[in-house]
Each structure stands twice: as C-alpha cells, then as structure tokens.
Design a protein around this motif. Sequence first.
Motif, short mmCIF file in Angstrom:
data_model
loop_
_atom_site.label_atom_id
_atom_site.label_comp_id
_atom_site.label_asym_id
_atom_site.label_seq_id
_atom_site.Cartn_x
_atom_site.Cartn_y
_atom_site.Cartn_z
N GLU A 164 35.53 14.28 7.78
CA GLU A 164 34.62 13.43 7.13
C GLU A 164 33.21 14.11 7.26
O GLU A 164 32.38 14.15 6.25
CB GLU A 164 34.25 12.09 7.89
CG GLU A 164 35.78 11.54 7.89
CD GLU A 164 35.75 10.72 6.52
OE1 GLU A 164 35.13 10.84 5.65
OE2 GLU A 164 37.23 10.60 6.08
N ALA A 165 32.96 15.15 8.16
CA ALA A 165 31.62 15.43 8.28
C ALA A 165 31.32 16.60 7.01
O ALA A 165 30.43 16.87 6.76
CB ALA A 165 31.13 16.06 9.78
N ARG A 166 32.29 17.38 7.07
CA ARG A 166 32.30 18.60 6.10
C ARG A 166 32.33 18.16 4.72
O ARG A 166 31.58 18.60 4.08
CB ARG A 166 33.59 19.35 6.04
CG ARG A 166 33.87 20.32 7.52
CD ARG A 166 34.82 21.23 7.86
NE ARG A 166 34.89 21.91 8.98
CZ ARG A 166 35.84 22.94 9.10
NH1 ARG A 166 36.70 22.92 8.27
NH2 ARG A 166 35.94 23.53 10.29
N CYS A 167 33.06 16.99 4.43
CA CYS A 167 32.90 16.51 3.19
C CYS A 167 31.61 15.80 2.93
O CYS A 167 31.17 16.14 1.73
CB CYS A 167 34.10 15.36 2.69
SG CYS A 167 35.68 15.98 2.97
N LYS A 168 31.09 15.20 3.71
CA LYS A 168 29.89 14.63 3.63
C LYS A 168 28.55 15.69 3.54
O LYS A 168 27.82 15.66 2.63
CB LYS A 168 29.30 13.73 4.86
CG LYS A 168 27.99 12.90 4.91
CD LYS A 168 27.89 12.24 5.99
CE LYS A 168 26.50 11.51 6.00
NZ LYS A 168 26.14 10.58 7.04
N ASP A 169 28.63 16.79 4.46
CA ASP A 169 27.84 18.03 4.12
C ASP A 169 27.92 18.52 3.00
O ASP A 169 26.88 18.83 2.15
CB ASP A 169 27.97 19.10 5.38
CG ASP A 169 27.31 18.36 6.61
OD1 ASP A 169 26.82 16.91 6.73
OD2 ASP A 169 28.04 18.70 7.71
N SER A 170 29.15 18.62 2.39
CA SER A 170 29.40 19.61 1.08
C SER A 170 29.48 18.71 -0.24
O SER A 170 29.71 19.17 -1.35
CB SER A 170 30.45 20.21 1.34
OG SER A 170 31.57 19.68 1.37
#
Length: 1325
Positions: free
Chosen positions: A953-959
């Motif tokens: 979730e964090a990676r998708c949100k950041d990218s």
Amino acid sequence: MFSPATKKSSFNSQKDRNPVRAAPDSPLTPLSDNRQSTSAANRPSTGTPAPWASRLSVLARIPPAKKAEKGPDADPIEPVYVGEFPQIVRAAQASYLHKTVPGHAWISGGMDKGTSLAWIICVNQLFIWSYLSPTASRKCVVLELPSSVLESGGITTKSSHCNRWMLCTVNWDGTCESKSKMVEQCNSVGIVMCNQKTHAVLFWPDIYSEGEAAPVISVASFDETLFHSSHADGKTTLNWPREHGRMGNSNMEERSSFNSLIASPFPGTRACIALACGSDGQLWKFQCSPSGISQKNISQSLYSLSSQASDQPVVTGYPRSLAWRYPLHSSEESNRQFFLLTDHEIQCFNIKLTSDSTISKLWSHEIIGTDGDLGIKKDLAGQKRIWPLDMQVDDWGKELTILVAIFCKDRVCSSSYTQYSLLTMRYKPGINISSENVEPIHERILEKKAPPQEIIPKARVEDEGFLFSMRLRVGGKPSGSAIILSGDGTATVSTYWRSSTRLYQFDLPYDAGKVLDASVFPSTEANEEGAWVVLTEKAGVWAIPEKAVLLGGVEPPERSLSRKGSSKGAMEEERRNLSLVGNIAPRRASSEARDTGDKQSALMSGITRRVAQDEESETLLGHLFHEFLLSGRVDGSLEKLKNFGAFEKDGEANVFARTSRSIVDTLAKHWTTTRGAEIVAMSVVSSQLLDKQQKHQRFLQFLALSKCHEELFSRQRYSLQLIMEHGEKLAGMIQLRELQNTINQNRSNEISSPSFSSPNAMAGSLWDLIQLVGEKARRNTVLLMDRDNAEVFYSKVSDLQEVFYCLSHQLQYIIGGEQPRIIHIQRACELSNACTTLIRTAMQYKNEYHTWYPLPSDIAPWYCQAVVRDGLWSLACYMCHLLSESTGLDSAAKPDLHSCLEGLTDDLLEAYTGAIAAKVEHGKEHKGLLHEYWTRRDKLLGSLYLHVKGFVEARCKDSNEGTVEKKEPMFRELLSPLLSIARRHEGYQTLWNICCDLNDTVLQRSLMHESMGPRGGFSYFVFERLYEEQKFAKLLRLGEEFQEELVAFLKQHKNLLWLHQIFLNHFSSASETLHKLALSEDDAPISSAEEELDADCARVKPTLAERRRLLNLSKIAVMAGRDAELETNKKRIEADLKILKLQEDIIRLLPGNKEKEDIGKQLLPPGELIELCLKGQTPELALLAFDVFAWTSSSYRKFNRSLLEECWKNAADQHDWGNLYQESLAEGWSDEVTLQFLQETVLFQASYRCYGPKAETYEGGFDEVLQLRQNDFEVPLLKDPVPSVEEILMQHKDFPDAGKLMLTAIMLGKLGADIRAEEDSSMER
C-alpha cells in the motif's frame, strides 16, 4: 581464626622480614620450602598463592601446565586469581611502600556488593574500580583526599588513623539491575566516607562526573566541639553540634570511634543521608548534598524511643553494626528500615528519606538473654561474657546473621577459651512490618532459623580490640555460607555441609598483605548466590569457588587454643587434613539439626568427584589421540579404551564427549588480556577457531578409524550427539566471527554517517551481545574472571546456547532503549542475522555429517532446545513491535527488518518442528509444545503478512500506481518468502488470507492438494472458513474436486452433508443423514464448530414443520436409492412422521400456557410425549399415548413396559366403573345397551387401537409386550412369560364389582370391527 596457640605475630613484625628473598622461578616470592624460616610459625602450607608487584609473580604461583589455560583440572580446593589491581593503583602502592618505613605502611580498602566496586586508599588518594571488569578493560577513578581531612584533629603522627576509613556508595540510578551490571558499572555513583577515629566525613556527589572532583567535607575538631563543613566552592564554615550524647565529655569522645556506616539516597535528588554508630553508644546522622554536610547526634532521640532507661550506662564498643533491611533499595521509595546491633538486642527503625529524616522505632528483639529460644542464653555455666560482633542481612531482608564471640572458662582444667558462633534470625512467617507504622510493636518479630552454628568451639582468648575488628559477610556460595574477616588480615569461610560445620581459610603468604574485604560476585541468575571474592592488600582480587569451600573445608578444631605451645602437634594434623580434604569424611556430626534448605542439597548432588577410572580413561584417550595426530595410527585403540571403561558412561560424563568439549573450549595460549577489546579486531580469533575446527575434525577421524564411532553409535548415543553438536557450534562460531568482521568493515565505511555518531551505536548489538555472554560465563566460572569478555565468548564454544539465553533475558539492554528508532532497527537486524547464521550453519553441518549422527533421532538438537526458542521468540516479538511502530524517516529500513524477521521466523519454526519431532519419536507428551508452536507461528506469520500488505500500500501510494494490474505482481513478489514459510509450517490462516486477498482460486486449490496436515490439512481449513462465513455454495462446489475430503469435513455439519451426498448419488446415505438431521436434539448443536460461531451465524433450531420437510426429503431419497432395505427404511421414516404429527396433536390438546409454547418449539422424545398424555388426564390424550407407543419400535415398547402399564391404568381411570356398574344393575341394561355404553369407554377404544383387527404398529404388535387376557392362547408361546392387560385391570379399585364390564370392554375392543359391522347391518334391517 586458624591461628596456633601462640598469638599471631603482628603485621609490623611480618613486614620486618626480608621481602626480597626469592625462589628461582619467582623474583619476589619464595617457594613454600624456602618460606619456612620467614613465614609465620605453623602457617598452613595450603595458603593462597599471591603475587607481589607484577603479573609474573601471579603466574609463578600457578602450576606451569595451567599458566596458559585454567581448565577443569585445576586444583578444586585452591582459590582462583581473578584480577590484578589497576596499573595506577599498583604504581601508587609501589611508590608509597618504597618511601615508607617497613611496618608503618597502612592501606585501607573495601568492596561494595551493590555496585560491584572495589576501593583502596593509598596516602591521600582514593582509587575506585569495578572488580567485575576484566583487567584489560578496567577503568579506575582517582579521587584526592583533602589535606584538611588528613591533618584534622592533630593526628598527623598517628598513621593508624589514616587506615580507619569506612566507605559507602550511593547509586543515583537506583538498584543496579543485572541487565545493566552484566557488562558495565553503574553510571552515576556518589561516595560517602567517614574516618572511624577522627569522625571526618567526605562526600563526592558523583565520582563519574566530568567536572571537578573536589569532595564536600565535614571535619570534627580534636575535642569535637566544632564541626567544619567545607563546600565544593571552597568556602569553610564552623558548625557547632546541635546535641551532645549522654557521654559527651571530650575525653570520652576522643577515645570513641565509629563502628559502622550506612548511606541511602534521597528520592529524586543528588543528596543522601548517612548513619554512623559509635563505640560510646552514640548514633550520628549526616545529610550530605553538593552544597554541604549537616550532622546531628540522634542518640538521645533514639534512646527515648528505646526501652533502655536513659540513665543506664552504655556498654563500651556498642552499638556494633548498622544494616539496611533491604540492601537492594529502589531510589523511588521514601521510607527505609534499618537494623541496629547493640550488646544484647537487635533494634529496627524506620527513617523517612525527607529533609527532616524522621526516625521511628518499629521493634526490638533480645538475642542475648535468659530465654534461649530468642537467641543465645546467657549466664550458663562457664560463660563469662558474650559479644555480638557484627550483623549482616540477606538481599531479601528476611534473615539476619550475627557473629557472636563467647568468653568461657573450662571448670575442669581452669583454662579460658573463646567460642565463635553464627546466630541466624529470620522474620516469623506471615509477619510484614510496614514502614508506615508509628507505634512500636511489642510482639515477637524474629525467630531462630536454627540453633547457633559453632564456628570454632574453643579458640584462643583475644583482647576486645581484636574481637571488635572482626567483620561478617553473607550471601556467597555455597548457599548459607558466611565469611569472617579478622583484624589480622585473615578470612575464613564457614558453611554447614554434610551435617557439620566446615571451615575454609583464605590464607596468604607474607608478601601478599592482608585481606582488606570480601564480597560476592553478582549472580547472573535470579535468587542465586555468587562466588566469594576477596580483596587483598597487595595481591589483587581472588575468588573462592564453591568447590573449594566444600571440598577444601575442614571441621572446626576441638582442641583448646588458649595456651601457648599446646597446639603444635594438632597444627601438624590440621595441615595433613588440609592436604587431604578431598577425601576426608566428617569427623564430628553436629548434635543439633539445622535447616540448610533445598539449595544445599542441590549443591551436594551437583558436586561430583571423578573416579580414578574416569581420569585414567580420559588420559589414555588424550594420549591415543595425540599419537594419532603425530602418526595417523590407531592400532588397538578401541580395545585399550574398552579395557579402561571409556564406554561405560553416557552423556556429558563420557570421556569422548569431555575430550570433544575440551577441544572446542580450549583457551588459546597466546590470547592475552593486556590488549583488551583489540583482540576481536585481530585475525588471531578466526585463526584459532579454524585451528579448533581442524582439530575437532581430526578427532572425528580418530573416532572413525579406531571404530570408536561405531561403539558410540550403538551404546552412547547421547555422547555422540554431544560430540557432533560441538562441531555444529564451532562451525557456527566461525561464521559468527566472519559476520562480525563484515559488520565492523561496513561500520568503518559508514563512520561518517550521522546515524553512527553515538558510541553505543558504533559498538553494535552483536558486540554488546558478545560482551554480555562473555561476562555471564566469567561470573559463572571464576577461573575465567581475569580474561576478557570477548576472549571468553569465542573460547566457550560449547555454551553457545547462552547467546539465546541473553537474548531472552537481556534484550532491552542489548538493543538500547534511549537510541533513535533507526538504531534500534539496525541493532535488531544485526542480532537477527547473528541468530540466523548460528542456526543455519548448525543445520548445514548436520546435513553434511548426517551419517555420523545417532539413530533414531529422538534427541532434540541444541538449536531446538527451549532456551534457544525463547531467545528467538523474544527477538522476533521485538522486531514485530519495531515494524508496527516504525514510521516516517525509518520506513526505508522496514524492508530489511522485514526480511530479517522472515528468516528469524523460519528458524524459530524449524526449531519447534525439531523439538516436537524428537518428543514424538521418544514417545513423550508434546501437546503443550505443539500448542505453543501453533500460537507463536500464527502470530508471527500474521504479523509478517500485515506488514507485507502495508509495504504494498505504501509503495503504490508513493508511486501513484494504485491499479490492480500493477499492485498484484508487487504483492505476489513480496509474498513469495512468506508463502514458502507458511507452506512448510502449515500456516493455514496466512495461506487463506493470501488466497483471499489475491482472489486466486487456482493457488488455493493447488495448496489444498499439496497440504496434507492434521485433520485433512489446508483443505479442511478452507472448508471451515467457508462454513463459518456461511458461503455454502462455494463450499459445496469444492466438493466436485475434493469429494472425499469434503465428506470427512461435513460429517460434523450434517445440514450440508446430505446435499453433497446427493451430488455424489449416495441417496441412501443422504436419506440417513436427513433422517438423523430431522430427529437431532435441539440442545446439542449439529457440529462442534458451530459453538464457535457468532450469535448471528448460529444455527437456527428447526421447527416441527421443517423437521417434517426433512423427513419427507429423507423418504424421497430412500426411494431414489432403491437399495435392499428400501421398505424397512421407508416404514421407519413414516413412523417418525406419524410421531411428529402426534406431537402436534398432543400440543394442541394441552392447556395454553408458557410451557406449551416452549414445548411447541422443540422435538420431544416419545417418552416425554407419553408423560404429557398421562399428565393431561383427558380421554383424548389418554388414547394418543397408545398411538405414540404404536409408532415406536418393539424394543422401545419392551424397555418401557412399565410406562405402557401406566397408560392402561390411566385409561381405566378415565371412567367411574363403579357407578357404571350400579347403573347397569338399576336400569337392567341389555346386551345392546351395554355394548353401546362400553364402546364409548377409553378401555374399549384403547383395546381396539392396540389389539383390534385394524390395529397398526411399527415392528410387531402390542401382544409381544403385553397380552390382553391371561388365558389368551392365540399368542405364540414365548420364552419369558408376558404380563396381560387383565392383570393390570385387576389392580383397579372397582375391579371387584365392575371387573366383568372392564374385561368385556377390552374384549369387545379386540373384536370391535366385527361387532360394529353386525350393529350396522341390524340397523339397516
């Protein structure tokens, strides 16, 4: 105390001897043979060897074979040298002694158990260091004594005054916990010093502060009419004492001295209070702070609290001792209790740790009086005087030990002698004295733990000054032992062992000086004692091992030591005893039983003496192995070892296991402690470990070539397991060393990073762990106390599991609580990598040498033991906590932390599977271990899965890549390691979550096919989850692929089982399931799993209509099955349908109430239905009871015959047969009229229902259970006589008169159809 009859020469006379006369192998210390003319007369030859001025002197006194290694073969009765003085102390001593006239040099010193600090005063300097630290890393604090203190009172010419210092430490950090004392000393310590003669007081607020080290001082004038208080800023004030004691004249005060000093911090401040008691009966209170010292004589106020009259003279020399009740005091507490030892009693006071320091008396206990039950009885024959000399309290404040001397006179020979005893008092059970008490307690508080323990029954008479110089210490090993320090510089350990008192004297050669003090090494285990440690004047620090006390102790001499020259022969006997203490038996049994507790028994059983055969076989094995290393030949080794009994013992006592352990635990000869921590940065560590590994591999080759391995494989399986585990641990230690090298190299490359600005961060958690484990080994083995922690760690390979013990008990200290979160993560990852390296290297070693291991594998490997599992679990839990708490800047470190946690989890679960497999193989109980494994597995895997989802979730949100197409591949990639762990360890909940979140039915079905765990594996788990979530359609669709697995699961869920059985075309089975489901009891759930469902998901109880529907479905299914028992099953179903219909009819006829509503919602068994009919007392219900019986089985009617009889009695009671008989006589009934009336009776209708021509029943008729008439011969003869309805009616009260009518009714009922037909035809005519 082991002195001969002649009084021991004074210390001054000893120093007049020639100190430079030396033996060839020691430049400073003569050998024992050459020492006879210069040492004290009759000094025992077993005195502790001691150095003079250099380490060489110490080594010269250690046997040559043990100069480089102190192995298990060291003399068990000798004390152990554990540490030299710091170099700065040795230099100051040498300078002082060089300038001092022999015999006039005085050095004070002592040891503090609470802070593990040792101190020595030399001239005008106070040296303080930790006696726990190894010599190489030892740091010493040097404090200057102000000249104003040394010159006060006009005593500059009295050198003895300079030696009479008492010192107390004040730990501002609170009690030093074991976790912080393992590898470093307390961080903030204050010092309170008091001169016994001059009464000068010095206070250093913090000896470790970087500021000015000038003390706060308080100096008394010569006549003690003025007190000079000097502050840290250099200002001096003159303070008059507020009070004088009752014996306050100047002459008396000049001669008085302080006997004891205790100190305690004030909560939340850098101030403390100190209490000192004087030999003139006075008690002083000192309040010390950085701004000054205030003092007050509180004797008057204490005497007013005491029962002692104010005009009673004070006994000279008393009170003797002060002691806190709880030595381990928390700095948060505002009250503290202390004891005061007087000439005849123990007094207990409470002091408030506030500015006014109010003191209140709690209780007193007389220990010397006329009542011997309270302590020691006085005025006995031969007693002249009794002196309580010193008092000590245990760490838990429960027991008090008092050293007592009794002056006696032998009435037979008129000789005088002194008897020394230890009196142990303890709090009575259930007594808890609160510090809040303000009123004195007059009841008895203490009781004797045991009769007084005689140390020496008859000793030489000493003067009072010598007696008062004795000091007592308690709390060391063996449990319950005590050490007595004498003013002449000797130390004697007393213990009660094997039903007698044993004494062990710590004696020193002439050049070692006196014993200054004794203390105890803090134990690494809770509620356990440590070894005794002794501080000498010139020979450094020595330890007295537990074995030395038990095996080297002798019984107290019974001879009188009161006359000169009378003990020469006895002393020779004692010397012989000391040389044979390992084999002597107790010469004298105590006449009084003592409570030594369970610990003493454990110690006795733990101390084993190796028999000669073991030593010979081990020596032979070492010789044969050495020849193999030189020549490679093993000729006849097996036969020789068998002849010497090398294969008779299994386990750690086996000579092969002992030799293997000695190989891996050898201390390298050229590892020294003078280079300190640099040792771990040198390649010599790795080189020595590789040498050990090579030698151990050669040892395995020797076992194989000599065929000793085959013998061990078949007879000593556990010994062989230990040998192989030594190889595992050694391989793991080598890899751990390489890991440390890598970590050090990486850290040196990143030294410029701000994250590594902290010294603690630079050290690294692995380094701290190494220090911790090494320190624990040093404390448990006093032979290693002079070694560096890292050296001990890398040498004690066989104790590698201690790494995980320290992780379990000291993790918070290793991680460091005050550092940034990113440092915590790095240190946790470092520890995780270390654990993973050790365990996986061991597993790899086992896989490589798997043919060497014993079979069957019912011995759990060392890395599967509980201590290893607990250590891994503690670290894993902490890493889970870090993953949950870490946010913000340290999010970049989360992947590394997660990866380390995955590896650690895998190792922990593998350890559990190994332990469980060993228990199963051995046939031991393992349910508890299995449950613990499941619980910890699910917690760790669940935590890892949540963190993976968070990462995605964090990676998708950041990218900004939130689409499913890009998110799912990332999710699958991160889940791959976790999926592998969950597959191997049956983490079904995690597998289920993965399949659901990915919505991957293909993966789910694949996992269901490959997982074959308990109760059906993953497939069973999937079935349970679908059923709990009420996804019945998905559950049944899985039955197409997992037919047999679903059948096994649905056996507990019959409400769905019949559907799956119909799908499988098992109609007969489906009919049976439906039949059972329709008749299931309401108070028991259909499946045990349904008990765990929520209230909303709980199964709704079927109504009677739903049960009828299920029975109809069962009837349809049995007809579709068309098996051989079709008709039988069909009739049973129809009978149950009719009983169900009868229940509805019965409920309808019952009177309306709440009970009727409850009954209408549940299925009632036939018996309850019949009982309801009998209670109804109506003709309709009476007849329905027979209908219920008709549709039950024949066996039911047979077993419930008594209930059927009650139904006939109830049917007869429905009419007044007596009145009916009178009417028939009065009216003269004809046969037609009689028939008409009888047809309306219940007896007629019941007979017609049960025995009539149209009677219908299930499985036989009523006549098989109950005949209608006694002379009814129509029924075939049965083996057992069958009762009849006629017999039942004969018991009716109206039968004597109306019996004919009653029998006519039942007989007409049996023929009812024919009678009715004739009646109908006559009416038609």
